[in-house]
Design a protein around this motif. Structure first.
Motif, short mmCIF file in Angstrom:
data_model
loop_
_atom_site.label_atom_id
_atom_site.label_comp_id
_atom_site.label_asym_id
_atom_site.label_seq_id
_atom_site.Cartn_x
_atom_site.Cartn_y
_atom_site.Cartn_z
N ASN A 108 41.31 44.61 29.00
CA ASN A 108 42.25 45.16 27.88
C ASN A 108 43.06 43.88 27.40
N ALA A 109 43.24 42.99 28.39
CA ALA A 109 44.17 41.74 28.09
C ALA A 109 43.48 40.89 29.37
N LEU A 110 43.93 39.52 29.10
CA LEU A 110 43.52 38.31 29.89
C LEU A 110 44.73 37.57 30.19
N ARG A 111 44.86 37.32 31.34
CA ARG A 111 45.89 36.30 31.94
C ARG A 111 45.30 35.18 32.63
N LEU A 112 45.78 34.01 32.39
CA LEU A 112 45.26 32.82 32.79
C LEU A 112 46.29 32.25 33.87
N TYR A 113 45.63 31.79 35.09
CA TYR A 113 46.16 31.31 36.14
C TYR A 113 45.82 30.02 36.61
N ARG A 114 46.89 29.29 37.15
CA ARG A 114 46.37 28.06 37.75
C ARG A 114 46.76 27.93 39.27
N ASN A 115 45.91 27.41 40.02
CA ASN A 115 46.13 27.36 41.39
C ASN A 115 45.91 25.92 42.10
N ILE A 116 46.29 25.70 43.12
CA ILE A 116 45.95 24.27 43.92
C ILE A 116 44.88 24.73 44.88
N PHE A 117 44.37 25.83 45.13
CA PHE A 117 43.24 26.14 45.96
C PHE A 117 42.29 27.01 45.44
N PRO A 118 41.01 26.87 45.98
CA PRO A 118 40.24 27.79 45.31
C PRO A 118 40.66 29.28 45.60
N ILE A 119 40.13 30.17 44.57
CA ILE A 119 40.56 31.49 45.03
C ILE A 119 39.77 32.18 46.19
N ASP A 120 40.31 32.66 47.09
CA ASP A 120 39.71 33.12 48.25
C ASP A 120 39.97 34.74 48.24
N GLY A 121 39.50 35.59 49.32
CA GLY A 121 39.56 36.93 49.63
C GLY A 121 41.07 37.58 49.09
N GLU A 122 42.12 36.67 49.30
CA GLU A 122 43.40 37.31 49.06
C GLU A 122 43.70 37.48 47.58
N LEU A 123 42.86 36.96 46.77
CA LEU A 123 43.01 36.95 45.35
C LEU A 123 44.55 36.72 44.82
N SER A 172 41.07 39.35 33.91
CA SER A 172 41.00 40.70 33.30
C SER A 172 42.12 41.52 33.56
N LEU A 173 42.76 42.09 32.56
CA LEU A 173 43.87 43.20 33.11
C LEU A 173 43.42 44.49 32.43
N ASP A 174 43.81 45.43 33.22
CA ASP A 174 43.40 46.68 32.88
C ASP A 174 44.36 47.42 31.95
N GLN A 175 44.07 48.81 31.73
CA GLN A 175 44.75 49.66 30.61
C GLN A 175 46.18 49.29 31.07
N ASP A 176 46.69 49.54 32.17
CA ASP A 176 48.04 49.38 32.48
C ASP A 176 48.66 47.97 32.71
N ASN A 209 47.47 46.14 34.71
CA ASN A 209 47.49 45.55 36.10
C ASN A 209 46.29 44.56 36.19
N LEU A 210 46.28 43.79 37.36
CA LEU A 210 45.17 42.74 37.39
C LEU A 210 43.79 43.63 38.04
N SER A 211 42.77 43.32 37.30
CA SER A 211 41.62 43.92 37.96
C SER A 211 40.98 42.78 38.74
N ALA A 212 39.85 43.15 39.46
CA ALA A 212 39.28 42.30 40.48
C ALA A 212 38.22 41.29 39.73
N GLN A 213 38.22 41.48 38.42
CA GLN A 213 37.12 40.83 37.55
C GLN A 213 37.87 39.38 37.17
N TYR A 214 37.30 38.30 37.25
CA TYR A 214 37.88 37.11 37.03
C TYR A 214 36.91 35.88 36.83
N GLN A 215 37.25 34.64 36.19
CA GLN A 215 36.33 33.81 36.00
C GLN A 215 37.09 32.46 36.44
N GLU A 216 36.50 31.52 37.34
CA GLU A 216 37.27 30.55 37.93
C GLU A 216 36.44 29.18 37.44
#
Lengths: 569, 310, 466
Positions: C139-154, C188-192, C194-201
């Motif tokens: 529905n929409a996209l949000r860009l994040y930046r981190n200093i660690f690789p994304i792990d299970g905690e998302l 990817s953000l869903d209809q509300d 909210n964050l979905s589990a779908q992401y590209q790193e």
């Protein structure tokens, strides 16, 4: 003469033994005193703070913080963000903003704004927290009280679109002549000076909240001073308020929409501005939400916190003094100052908090236009960072002013951390790029305002937060009659456009006017934009539905709910 | 004795009047405007507010009204919390500061005596070295650094054990008091430890202690009755000033630990230019200290008749 | 005694009790003798701790006064490329062209067949330029930046930007880029919303870069050195690191030392001087004047010190461009003199009644002689000790006022204001707090130890047993 060593050692041993007894006694004394003091303090009225954690699933409540003790919960006099946040939880007016920041029905189930007449029909089940019905008279009383010259409300101006309100506020006409009447207990009729396009948004503002006259009189001038001296119309009611320490909200059973309020209670367990303390409290799982400073972001990422951001709606900028005789009246000097700074650098390198944006316009990016956001429809004129051009303008300014060197230019700023950083940053930028000698005049907030009003500055770091969701809340800032136009900028064309925006009912015409205002402000370099303020915050993953926004309660927990750990993503 | 008491009390009243006048004059020479708010007010509204706070009257008249109200124990209404009396603010927040202050003084006094005695007994040995090093830290590190580090340490301890051993900040229960009071009393404790140590050392070498030992008195008796008791006397005499310093120096701790004390309120009032709260708090604290000092003096006079004669 | 009783026949007249005429030689002492001060100095020198603190104080003064000549860095110069840099951090930077705005087009050499989130240009500390393809289903996209690789905690890190369009897009990140590896995620953000589990790193290595103009302007290399794009240069050296505006901490510590030590030493010196003048006048004149003068001093003593310090700071105010040192100095003097005045008066009163003063008077000493020879030398020790102990409390007062924002005005630095600013960045950049705090502690400690030593050396009665 020589004492046997064993005796000396024995003496030491015995002394230490006695000191041990002493320390045990000391600890006992201290503990006894602590309990005694706590008991005495308890007698003087302050409740014990619940030692609950950030999220209490069992009791369906959360703990959060406030930056300061709410200074004023009397909605007729309230002016600040913190009081606004508290009032947003415990009070509701005729209309309110929903989750998408659109106007929606509040205590009024239906409303009609036609020309100069607005009518509001109250809900049958609109009730105060003591069970009594909220009537149209409560609104009439609250609004008239705000306008009463003797009350001296600073926000009385927000009623001025109502017929005779301004005259009543200055004491020229009786309060009874103000154009607000209760046709019956459930119908409120408002007569406006002239048709205005944004009256529904004004009505959602906290000064428009109702007050029960009977209750107000019974508090003897202490309305809003304590939890008991307020009557609540909103989703929550305050059940305790220990000044400077804690506030407790409990669900208001008489609230008309109580079914959609999920939390049973909200504890404001801590009241402090100290960002490090708040961070520590969040780490210790004492509060469910914390605002982060740029320095905390790295730690927050290491802790694997879920971060969010929002814009709190305010715009900050350097304002000029346009009073005659000031150097800052020179347009070329103002242009030089604008081209000599890179607004992106301040935001990206110095403030470095995601959520902040360079302020390209006095109209922040989130304002609505006709269909899209205002800034999408009317893009702000682009300024560039061009030191060579800036120096050219500076030379022109010198010629026009007939001077070879600029005298020191006074930059007035308040003492908040960001203002302290920004003022030093600009001082150095202008020294480096233009060779100008900027002297900083740091003053506490109120002194800064007083100095602005008296015109005792050349440049000032200033800012503005919105009162209602319409560009006009920013557009009239530099109108010649506006008292908040403390730099005394005076431009007939701008004034004319503000009048159009105020008086027109056609959104397209109004937005065009705002677009023109935006251009005039840019061409005349009325201000140099610094930033639109944002905040980055971490929330406890078990709490959902927290709203943070530019207008109304800055942090809104009214529709928040708890998801138990297992189902949290 | 009665005459002496009366004289001291009269002096105290005059001193309080002086403090009240000095505060009044100071506040009324502050450049600025307590009425100005974020949203600029019209002249009419400003005039209303000025009248509400009596700022429209000539200075002399304001002073007479101020002293009159002060005699009635009324400090007026706050400028920022316009529905709260300054009296309410003092009544609600002073007990918190006082609690913190009393505890800090207790910590400092008991701790100072304990550590001081211990260092004297173990002089120039390991416990002495360790404690004196800590004392040096206590004397030379600013209290706000201590407060911030103390809080950080608490968070890490709590996180390490996975349970909240002591609260990180806030106020309300006994457990909230411990760390702030310790931090507040730290400097004074260090100072008293040094005092106690040198006072103890002097006594350890004194003739009567040697005599007592020679007479074969039991060690407990010598230590308790002859050494400790006499060494404490100089410590007791500096407690008065220590109480004053701790009570007004509580701002830092109150700010860092989010404690709703009067000190934090004062700092906020200064930053918001809240005239009435600043004046009320200053005069209240001033009077409180003046009468505390008199009380301490009278107690000394009661214990030691020589003081009265002077 | 026996002599007197035996010769009972001596007759005395009133003249015999009159003071003798003044004679210089009578005050002469024949044996060589060390003066009081020589003696005191000898004792102080034998006290290792006091001597050490004396050297420390001299060192601190040299740091404040001579330091700026040895370390000629402007304390207000902002090095925006090295904000909050810890001491010893890597300073190398590569020279790149001037920054130009980006329209989303892929830079030559960065075309690739890869899909999803990728970089569209060279990633450096000027900017990281990201491009991506359409994300169907979002529905929409949000860009994040981190200093660690994304792990299970998302935990995705910092939310950098949000996009309502899910078509192919681009974004330029310029926020506080440091030489480090960043992990960008496009979620990817869903209809509300909210964050979905779908992401590209995407992991991006960022190099520190600088433009040629900046190198020349900051004089990072000698003007005659030829430089080309791609060359490596070293950024300016900051031995103690930099603060939140990229200013050199060592230079600021030096200029802060001048402020803190000025307030810490000059204020006590002046109020002690004032106290001495006031106290000795009162003590010497005595009587009604003394009573009135001391009553006034009592009033000032009764004022709650810190509260009135703050009050005075507000009353005096700090004007445009002023440092705020003067108001603090005046406030300190106004509030602190009575303690010394009381002490000196007490000493003078006591000395006045001493037998040797009476003797001296009997022997014809004049007032000025009494003051110079007896009063001052005998109080100077006490005064000196008071002065030494007043320095730490003045330094603490300055630091304390800075902590609550009532201290010196920016951009003036003092140790107190620097530690206060350091507190805000304590967790990530501890060096900004540690250095000024250490200097405060050292100064306070040195003056305390010197005070102890002086007390022991000057007055054997006050000597503490160590």
């Amino acid at each position: 003469m020589q004492e046997p060593i064993s005796t000396e050692e024995g003496f030491t041993r015995s002394a230490v033994k006695q000191l041990a007894v002493f320390s045990v006694l000391a600890v006992l004394v201290i503990v006894a005193v602590m309990y005694a003091l706590n008991f005495i303090a308890g007698l003087t009225g302050s409740d014990s703070q619940s030692a609950a954690g950030a999220v209490d699933i069992e009791n369906n409540e959360i703990s959060v913080f406030l930056r300061q003790d709410p200074p004023q919960l009397d909605s007729t006099r309230s002016t600040d963000v913190v009081s606004g946040t508290v009032l947003g939880h415990v009070m509701e007016g005729l209309l309110r903003y929903d989750e998408n920041f659109e106007i929606t029905a509040g205590l009024a189930e239906r409303w009609e704004i036609e020309g100069t007449k607005a009518t509001f029909w109250l809900r049958e089940d609109a009730r105060w927290s003591n069970g009594e019905a909220i009537t149209a008279h409560d609104f009439v009383f609250a609004w008239r009280t705000t306008l009463d010259p003797a009350v001296g409300s600073q926000y009385a101006f927000i009623f001025y679109p109502i017929k005779n309100a301004e005259a009543a506020n200055t004491g020229d006409m009786p309060l009874e002549s103000v154009g607000v009447r209760a046709l019956d207990d459930r119908t409120l009729e408002v007569e406006l000076e002239q048709p205005i396009a944004y009256f529904d948004k004004l009505v959602a503002f906290s000064t428009y909240f109702p007050i029960s006259e009977e209750f107000y009189e019974s508090t003897n001038g202490r309305y809003g001073a304590e939890a008991e001296s307020l009557l609540y119309s909103g989703p929550f009611r305050m059940t305790s308020w220990v000044h400077g320490a804690s506030i407790r909200f409990e669900k208001n059973p008489y609230y008309w929409d109580a079914d959609n309020i999920h939390l049973d209670a909200i504890n404001i367990a801590y009241i402090t501005e100290d960002t490090n303390t708040l961070l520590n409290l969040y780490k210790d799982s004492r509060i469910a939400l914390v605002d982060l400073t740029a320095e905390m972001l790295e730690g927050a990422m290491q802790q694997r916190w879920h971060l969010d951001r929002f814009m709190d709606g305010s715009v900050f900028y350097i304002e000029f003094n346009h009073r005659p005789g000031r150097l800052s009246t020179n347009l070329n000097l103002r242009k030089a100052l604008r081209y000599a700074q890179d607004d992106g650098e301040l935001v990206d390198r110095v403030i470095k908090l995601p959520g902040y944006l360079p302020a390209k316009s006095v109209f922040p990016v989130w304002l609505r236009g006709v269909e899209d956001t205002f800034r999408e429809e009317y893009p702000a004129p682009e300024s560039e960072y061009n030191v060579a051009l800036a120096r050219e303008y500076l030379e022109k300014a010198k010629q026009e002013l007939g001077i070879t060197e600029f005298p020191p230019i006074v930059l007035l700023a308040d003492t908040s951390p960001v203002a302290t950083i920004s003022s030093q940053y600009y001082q150095e930028v202008y020294k480096k790029n233009l060779g100008l000698d900027i002297v900083i005049d740091p003053q506490i907030f109120r002194q800064r305002l007083a100095k602005m009003s008296s015109g005792d500055f050349d440049l000032v770091l200033s800012g503005w937060g919105p009162d209602y969701n319409d560009p006009l809340t920013f557009a009239d800032l530099f109108a010649s009659w506006n008292l908040n136009n403390r730099g005394h900028f005076d431009n007939a064309e701008l004034d004319a456009q503000v009048r159009i925006a105020q008086n027109s009912m056609d959104q397209r015409v109004r937005m065009d006017a705002f677009g023109k205002i935006q251009d005039i402000l840019f061409d005349e370099v009325v201000f140099i934009g610094n930033y639109e303020r944002g905040r980055v915050y971490a929330t406890n993953p078990q709490v959902k539905g927290i709203l943070r926004r530019a207008i109304g309660a800055e942090t809104d927990f009214t529709r928040a709910y708890i998801v138990p750990e297992s189902t949290a993503p | 004795m009665w005459q002496y008491t009366l004289k001291r009390l009269l002096q105290g009243v005059i001193t309080v009047w002086f403090i009240a006048t000095a505060t009044f004059l100071a506040m009324h020479s502050v450049p600025g405007d307590p009425i100005s708010g974020e949203r600029a007010a019209t002249e009419a509204i400003r005039a209303n507010l000025a009248a509400r706070y009596g700022l429209d009257k000539p200075l002399g008249e304001q002073y007479v009204i101020y002293i009159g109200n002060f005699l009635k124990g009324d400090f007026g209404i706050s400028f920022t919390q316009q529905n709260r009396q300054v009296n309410d603010i003092i009544r609600e927040h002073f007990p918190v500061s006082a609690t913190l202050g009393i505890l800090a003084v207790l910590f400092a006094a008991l701790g100072g005596v304990l550590w001081g005695a211990l260092t004297a007994i173990y002089r120039n040995r390991l416990p002495d070295t360790i404690i004196m090093f800590l004392v040096i830290l206590g004397i030379s590190v600013p209290s706000f650094v201590f407060a911030a580090l103390g809080q950080l340490a608490l968070v890490n301890i709590n996180n390490f054990f996975g349970v909240s051993i002591l609260p990180v900040a806030g106020w309300g229960t006994v457990s909230h008091m411990i760390v702030p009071a310790l931090v507040l009393g730290m400097g004074t404790m260090a100072y008293l430890t040094r005092l106690m140590r040198s006072s103890m050392l002097e006594i350890i070498h004194s003739d009567y202690v040697r005599t007592a030992k020679a007479k074969g008195l039991p060690a407990e008796r010598i230590f308790l009755k002859h050494q400790l008791r006499n060494a404490i006397l100089p410590v007791v005499t500096v407690l008065g000033p220590a109480i004053a310093a701790i009570t007004t120096g509580g701002f830092v701790v109150e700010l860092v630990f989010a404690i709703p004390g009067l000190g934090r309120y004062f700092v906020q009032a200064v930053q918001q230019l809240d005239y009435t709260v600043i004046m009320g708090t200053t005069v209240f604290y001033g009077s409180f200290l003046v009468f505390m000092v008199i009380l301490v003096d009278l107690l000394y006079g009661w214990i030691d008749p020589r003081v009265r004669v002077q | 005694m026996s002599d007197l009783s035996s010769s009972s026949s001596v007759t005395l007249s009133a003249d015999d009790f009159a003071p003798l005429p003044h004679r210089d030689d009578i005050h002469g002492i024949n044996r060589p003798s060390r003066s009081y001060w020589q003696d005191a100095w000898r004792r102080l020198k034998s006290n290792r701790r006091a001597l050490f603190s004396l050297w420390l104080i001299i060192g601190l003064l040299a740091f404040a006064l001579i330091g700026p000549f040895l370390w000629q860095v402007d304390p207000s110069r902002q090095d925006i490329d090295q904000i909050s840099q810890a001491p010893g951090a890597d300073r190398s930077a590569e020279i790149v062209p001037e920054y130009t705005a980006w329209d989303g087009s892929v830079q030559p050499g960065f075309e690739s067949d890869a899909t999803g989130l990728r970089i569209g240009a060279d990633a450096n500390s000027q900017s990281v330029r990201l491009i991506w393809d359409a994300v169907p289903g979002a529905n929409a996209l949000r860009l994040y930046r981190n200093i660690f690789p994304i792990d299970g905690e998302l935990a995705f890190g910092l939310p950098i930007a949000e996009f309502t369009s899910v078509e192919a897009g681009f974004y330029e990140d310029r926020l506080d880029l440091r030489p480090d590896t960043y992990y960008y995620t496009l979620v990817s953000l869903d209809q509300d919303m909210n964050l979905s589990a779908q992401y590209q790193e995407l992991a991006v290595d960022v190099r520190r870069v600088i433009t040629l103009d900046e190198v020349r302007e900051r004089e990072l290399v000698a003007p005659d050195v030829e430089l080309a794009l791609g060359d490596e240069v070293k950024l300016s050296f900051h031995p103690f690191g930099t603060d939140y505006l990229g200013r050199d901490i060592l230079a600021r510590l030096m200029s802060g030392a001048r402020v803190s030590l000025f307030i810490g030493i000059v204020a006590p010196f002046l109020f002690v001087l004032l106290g001495v003048a006031y106290g000795s006048t009162a003590g010497f004149i005595g009587g009604k004047v003394d009573q009135v003068m001391m009553r006034i001093a009592d009033f000032v003593v009764a004022l709650p010190f810190l509260l009135f310090m703050i009050l005075f700071q507000v009353v005096f105010g700090i004007g445009p461009g002023e440092s705020g040192i003067l108001p603090m100095l005046v406030a300190l003097i106004l509030l602190s003199w009575p303690a010394t005045a009381r002490l000196v008066r007490g000493q003078i009163l006591q000395i006045r009644q001493e037998a040797y003063v009476s003797a001296s008077r009997l022997l014809g000493a004049k007032n000025y002689y009494l003051v110079l020879r007896h009063m001052i030398p005998n109080t100077l020790g006490v005064i000196l000790v008071t002065l030494t102990f007043a320095v730490p409390s003045a330094i603490f007062t300055e630091a304390f006022l800075s902590f609550i924002g009532m201290g010196v005005a920016p951009p003036t630095a003092s140790w107190g204001s620097m530690s206060n600013e350091g507190l805000a960045t304590m967790l990530t950049h501890p060096h900004e707090l540690i250095f000024p705090a250490i200097f405060i502690s050292l100064t306070v400690l040195a003056f305390n130890l010197l005070g102890d030593g002086l007390r022991d050396a000057l007055d054997s009665r006050m000597r503490s047993l160590e």
